[in-house]
Design a protein around this motif. Structure first.
Motif, PDB file in Angstrom:
ATOM      1  N   ASP A 472      39.940  34.598  56.845  1.00 18.01           N
ATOM      2  CA  ASP A 472      40.354  35.266  58.083  1.00 18.01           C
ATOM      3  C   ASP A 472      41.552  36.182  57.838  1.00 18.01           C
ATOM      4  OD1 ASP A 472      38.331  34.011  59.454  1.00 18.01           O
ATOM      5  OD2 ASP A 472      39.595  32.386  60.227  1.00 18.01           O
ATOM      6  N   ALA A 473      42.455  35.759  56.955  1.00 20.03           N
ATOM      7  CA  ALA A 473      43.613  36.604  56.653  1.00 20.03           C
ATOM      8  C   ALA A 473      43.178  37.895  55.980  1.00 20.03           C
ATOM      9  CB  ALA A 473      44.593  35.843  55.746  1.00 20.03           C
ATOM     10  N   LEU A 474      42.190  37.826  55.091  1.00 18.46           N
ATOM     11  CA  LEU A 474      41.683  39.041  54.437  1.00 18.46           C
ATOM     12  C   LEU A 474      40.919  39.919  55.426  1.00 18.46           C
ATOM     13  CD1 LEU A 474      40.477  37.526  51.040  1.00 18.46           C
ATOM     14  CD2 LEU A 474      42.585  38.800  51.501  1.00 18.46           C
ATOM     15  N   LYS A 480      50.178  38.698  53.556  1.00 18.98           N
ATOM     16  CA  LYS A 480      51.153  37.613  53.585  1.00 18.98           C
ATOM     17  C   LYS A 480      50.480  36.281  53.936  1.00 18.98           C
ATOM     18  CE  LYS A 480      55.562  36.238  55.636  1.00 18.98           C
ATOM     19  NZ  LYS A 480      56.653  36.607  56.582  1.00 18.98           N
ATOM     20  N   ASN A 481      49.642  36.311  54.979  1.00 19.79           N
ATOM     21  CA  ASN A 481      48.932  35.087  55.367  1.00 19.79           C
ATOM     22  C   ASN A 481      47.930  34.663  54.289  1.00 19.79           C
ATOM     23  OD1 ASN A 481      50.377  35.043  57.708  1.00 19.79           O
ATOM     24  ND2 ASN A 481      48.685  35.651  59.054  1.00 19.79           N
ATOM     25  N   THR A 532      44.306  42.873  45.046  1.00 21.28           N
ATOM     26  CA  THR A 532      44.254  41.836  44.011  1.00 21.28           C
ATOM     27  C   THR A 532      43.750  40.518  44.599  1.00 21.28           C
ATOM     28  OG1 THR A 532      46.113  42.870  42.869  1.00 21.28           O
ATOM     29  CG2 THR A 532      45.611  40.592  42.300  1.00 21.28           C
ATOM     30  N   GLN A 533      44.201  40.201  45.794  1.00 20.33           N
ATOM     31  CA  GLN A 533      43.771  38.968  46.454  1.00 20.33           C
ATOM     32  C   GLN A 533      42.255  38.989  46.696  1.00 20.33           C
ATOM     33  OE1 GLN A 533      46.184  39.064  49.973  1.00 20.33           O
ATOM     34  NE2 GLN A 533      47.988  38.155  48.950  1.00 20.33           N
ATOM     35  N   GLY A 586      37.928  44.401  55.467  1.00 17.65           N
ATOM     36  CA  GLY A 586      38.704  44.294  56.695  1.00 17.65           C
ATOM     37  C   GLY A 586      38.298  45.356  57.698  1.00 17.65           C
ATOM     38  N   GLU A 587      39.284  45.970  58.353  1.00 22.41           N
ATOM     39  CA  GLU A 587      39.007  46.951  59.397  1.00 22.41           C
ATOM     40  C   GLU A 587      38.284  48.182  58.861  1.00 22.41           C
ATOM     41  OE1 GLU A 587      39.300  46.919  62.608  1.00 22.41           O
ATOM     42  OE2 GLU A 587      40.058  44.866  62.617  1.00 22.41           O
TER      43      GLU A 587
END
Length: 600
Positions: A472-474, A480-481, A532-533, A586-587
């Motif tokens: 969900d954070a991605l 940060k999350n 990277t994440q 994401g968006e």
């Protein structure tokens, strides 16, 4: 006339020079063409053909794809010249994963006329004795402190308070005072005490002293080693209840498993030579004392027992041993090939090993094998391996992970092509091209659910919840999350108790999956860059999907796929909703993707 002679001479010279400079060049071109044709023909002869939509299709000649009907295209080997079913690892990956190999079978030909058997040492059941209590009572003192203690015949083992013997002694004293008038009664009372294993001297001592004893001793009836304590000090025991089990290890049994094609070479009374890892330079003479008359229908083996002299106390019950049996002249049998259990991967329906195909380079090939019996941590291989082949015995799961990363056949992907683990691994494994339009990952091998305890499933579910937070954070482009969620996954992994997995297959699967998830989660937790994440998220998702497929998380989830992620290689993730919310973009492209599977 002289002029014509000069012209003719010039012409001849010109023809000779022309042949020298041009004729050989033409001949060389022809030869070159022939060599080129031969090379091309050889290449075409070995050329395999595949389908751009279904890379698992491999045929030796061009034609139509049997699945979609498209024209087959030439299947190219990798850039490093590997065959389609081979995988090459880097030296760095080999070192970090501590990958080790072992040559299987017996490469020397010196034992062609001998039969090899594998087994283990057991206590000789014929020499076992159970020390029991011959009367009811409470164990006041137990003189044996631990299993493995040596005892001698006649040694005091225990002291028991016996209320029933108190009354019997009183009867003896009463009968002794009337033995002149009632000798039969006196004799009957003495015999009653003898049935409780009291000796003549003990009975005479009670009679002469005129005193009743409350505690009575139990003495060892045999010499040997205490193999089992069956009661403790303070226990109340019944008449005939076992207190200790004593084994005489002066002789021991070696129990072997013999296959059907080996039975004809074995008979009772046959002499064999036994060796053990504890004493590699020492051979023990043994005699075959028993051959089981029934065949184990699961392993297709017969139990063979040999008796060994163990006066020096070198052979310990539980030791693994091997035996060599001299075969009759003119007969032969297939040599056994054994591998450590760490070399074998299980998928539920298949057993797999990785064979090193090039002795000088870290190149491996997945091979399906048929397993025989298991002796300790060693499997006998019935089919699939040949004598002298080199097999991965440590780091097998890492090699399989490398195969997945390179789009080759693996435990989770039987057909090769696009896999769920296309991202470059943390051990420096090379990533292979999987094909933009290849089939989505084949999960059929991994759909066989392994039954685990509810406690383990709940611990795994917490890891899964942290994974959803990361996803969900991605989706929300929140690096940060995502970083915090990566750290939470690492913490939750440490709370998953591997000891809850009693099944060996489940234990081995989780051990590897946990390592892969932890590496990716740590990488995400240490990075603040969302690109990277997302790269590490692909690798994490692949192994998270495997864990959910294998063990379940007690809820319905959806496997979703975006073909454009990772530079159009494609990537998977898990979601709790059917609605596509893409964590890789994401968006930017929130709805790019589709549901490929629903896991109940």
């Amino acid at each position: 006339m002289k002029k014509y002679i000069i012209y003719i001479a010039i012409l001849i010279i010109g023809l000779v020079l022309g042949y020298v400079f041009f004729g050989r060049s033409v001949e060389g071109s022809a030869n070159t063409k022939n060599v080129s044709d031969m090379t091309e023909n050889s290449t075409l002869k070995n050329q395999m053909w595949t389908c751009s939509m279904h890379p698992q299709i491999m045929q030796p000649e061009p034609g139509d794809c049997p699945i979609c009907g498209m024209d087959l295209i030439p299947a190219e080997t990798g850039a490093d010249g590997l065959a389609m079913n081979e995988i090459k690892m880097s030296d760095n990956a080999m070192a970090l994963a501590n990958i080790q190999t072992t040559v299987v079978g017996n490469v020397s030909e010196t034992d062609n006329n001998t039969l090899s058997l594998s087994g283990k040492i057991m206590a000789n059941e014929e020499a076992n004795a159970v020390q029991a209590s011959y009367f009811e009572g409470r164990i006041e003192k137990l003189n044996v402190n631990f299993t493995g203690e040596e005892v001698r015949k006649g040694q005091l083992l225990a002291t028991i308070y016996a209320p029933t013997l108190v009354a019997a002694q009183q009867e003896l004293l009463t009968a002794a005072s009337m033995k002149a008038s009632q000798p039969a009664l006196y004799k009957a009372v003495r015999n009653k005490l003898k049935l409780w294993k009291l000796s003549e001297s003990q009975i005479n001592q009670i009679e002469s002293s005129g005193k009743v004893r409350e505690n009575f001793p139990i003495y060892a009836t045999v010499s040997g080693t205490v193999s089992q304590k069956m009661a403790e000090e303070g226990d109340y025991v019944k008449q005939g209840q076992p207190i200790l089990k004593v084994s005489d290890l002066g002789t021991v049994w070696a129990m072997f498993d013999a296959y059907e094609n080996q039975i004809s070479q074995l008979k009772e009374g046959q002499k064999i030579k036994v060796t053990t890892n504890a004493y590699p330079n020492k051979e023990f003479e043994a005699t075959v004392s028993f051959i089981d008359p029934t065949l184990n229908t699961k392993s297709r083996t017969v139990a063979v027992r040999a008796t060994l002299n163990n006066k020096e106390d070198l052979l310990k019950p539980g030791m693994f041993v091997s035996a060599k049996v001299q075969m009759s002249k003119g007969t032969s049998t297939q040599s056994q090939i054994t591998v450590p259990a760490t070399a074998v991967l299980w998928t539920g329906s298949r057993s797999l090993v990785y064979v090193k195909t090039n002795p000088n380079e870290p190149i491996f090939e997945m091979r399906q094998v048929t397993l025989g019996t298991k002796n300790g941590n060693v499997y006998t291989i019935l089919e699939g391996l040949n004598n002298g082949e080199e097999v991965v015995t440590n780091g097998t799961f890492t090699v399989d992970a490398a195969a997945q990363l390179q789009g080759k056949k693996s435990m989770m992907n039987t057909s090769g092509g696009k896999t769920m683990t296309g991202h470059e691994g943390h051990l420096g494994m090379q990533e292979g091209s999987t094909g933009e339009n290849a089939d989505k990952a084949n999960h059929s091998e991994m759909k066989e659910r392994i039954t685990v305890s509810g406690k383990f499933q709940n611990q795994l579910k917490q890891v899964f919840k942290d994974y959803i937070l990361l996803k969900d954070a991605l989706v929300n482009d929140n690096a940060k999350n995502a970083q915090q969620a990566g750290k939470q996954i690492s913490q939750s992994l440490t709370k998953v108790d591997m000891k809850l997995l009693s099944d060996e297959k489940a234990h081995n699967h989780w051990m590897t999956i946990q390592m892969e998830i932890k590496a990716s989660a740590n990488a995400i937790g240490n990075s603040s860059e969302i690109a990277t994440q997302r790269g590490h998220f692909k690798h994490l998702s692949a192994h998270m999907i495997s864990s959910v497929q294998l063990f379940g998380v007690d809820q319905e989830v959806y496997i979703e796929f975006c073909p454009m992620a990772d530079n159009n290689k494609g990537a998977y993730w898990i979601s709790l909703e059917k609605e596509i919310r893409n964590p890789y973009y994401g968006e930017a492209m929130l709805t790019c993707g589709e549901v490929t599977e629903t896991i109940q």
